[in-house]
Structure formats: structure tokens, C-alpha cells
Scaffold this motif. Sequence first.
Motif, short mmCIF file in Angstrom:
data_model
loop_
_atom_site.label_atom_id
_atom_site.label_comp_id
_atom_site.label_asym_id
_atom_site.label_seq_id
_atom_site.Cartn_x
_atom_site.Cartn_y
_atom_site.Cartn_z
N GLN A 1 -11.17 -90.38 -51.92
CA GLN A 1 -11.21 -89.50 -53.07
C GLN A 1 -11.41 -88.06 -52.60
O GLN A 1 -12.36 -87.75 -51.89
CB GLN A 1 -12.36 -89.90 -54.01
N GLU B 1 -15.65 -84.43 -43.83
CA GLU B 1 -16.94 -84.30 -44.49
C GLU B 1 -17.98 -85.02 -43.63
O GLU B 1 -17.66 -85.94 -42.88
CB GLU B 1 -16.87 -84.93 -45.89
N TYR C 1 -12.47 -85.37 -53.98
CA TYR C 1 -13.67 -84.63 -54.38
C TYR C 1 -14.83 -84.85 -53.42
O TYR C 1 -15.81 -84.11 -53.44
CB TYR C 1 -14.09 -85.01 -55.80
N GLU C 2 -14.73 -85.83 -52.53
CA GLU C 2 -15.79 -86.12 -51.57
C GLU C 2 -15.80 -85.13 -50.40
O GLU C 2 -16.75 -85.06 -49.66
CB GLU C 2 -15.63 -87.54 -51.01
N HIS D 1 -15.36 -81.35 -48.42
CA HIS D 1 -15.49 -79.91 -48.56
C HIS D 1 -14.65 -79.13 -47.55
O HIS D 1 -14.43 -77.94 -47.73
CB HIS D 1 -16.96 -79.50 -48.42
#
Length: 125
Positions: free
Chosen positions: A108, A98, A110-111, A113
Motif C-alpha cells: 500500500q 520505509e 500510503y505506508e 514516505h
Amino acid sequence: QVHLVESGGGSVQSGGSLRLSCAASGDSEKTYIMAWFRQVRGKAYEGVASIDMKGTIKYSSFVKGRFTISRDNAKNTLLLEMNSLEPEDTAMYYCASEREGAVWNPLQGYEYHNWGQGTQVTVSS
């Protein structure tokens, strides 16, 4: 868009070692934080380790000094050296990236893509 491809997984006995690699391509002008995650089927992604462009590293507590994350920015490669493997380390291991500055919690899932397809690690007792 960043394309990530993992390699190096396999089957080892307890106490053995493996070296995972992640080759990154595309969008090389931006700086990225990179990380390894793992997932046991049916369970959530678990952060293993992360490293930013300056080499700042974070490990999850279960690593206990057994794993070492590193990166070669010139070759756009992320590595994970895993030693003293235990059956509990059995999982699919994923590389993720990311843009730096967009990540507050680097362990984490969800951080991130950008994700690779994963490489399976199996440790037998």
C-alpha cells in the motif's frame, strides 16, 4: 532521509523483458523495507512487489510469476526483473522505502514516505 533513483525503464514489445534498478542513498544505518509501485496517469498507485531486509517478499496478484524483486543490501540497490510484459504493464514505475516496523501493508503506497522520481515502462502490442 533516503534518496531513491530509479533506472532501467524503456519501451518494449509485448512479451519482452526489462530490468528496473533503484539506487538508495542516505540514512543507511536504519533498516528499510523497499517496494516497487506503478501508476498509470490519472489512477492511483498500485503496489507491484515488496521486500524487507530479511528477504521476505510479497507480490501483487497481477504479477503472476512474471516479475522478480530482489535487493542487494551491501550496494543499497533494489531490482525488479520483469518478463512476459503486457501492454497492461505500461505505467510509471516507482521505488519506495520505509523503515521496517513502520509498515503493516507493504503493498500500500500510503505506508511509504520515501519515493523516487519514477521510470517509465511502455509495452506495445
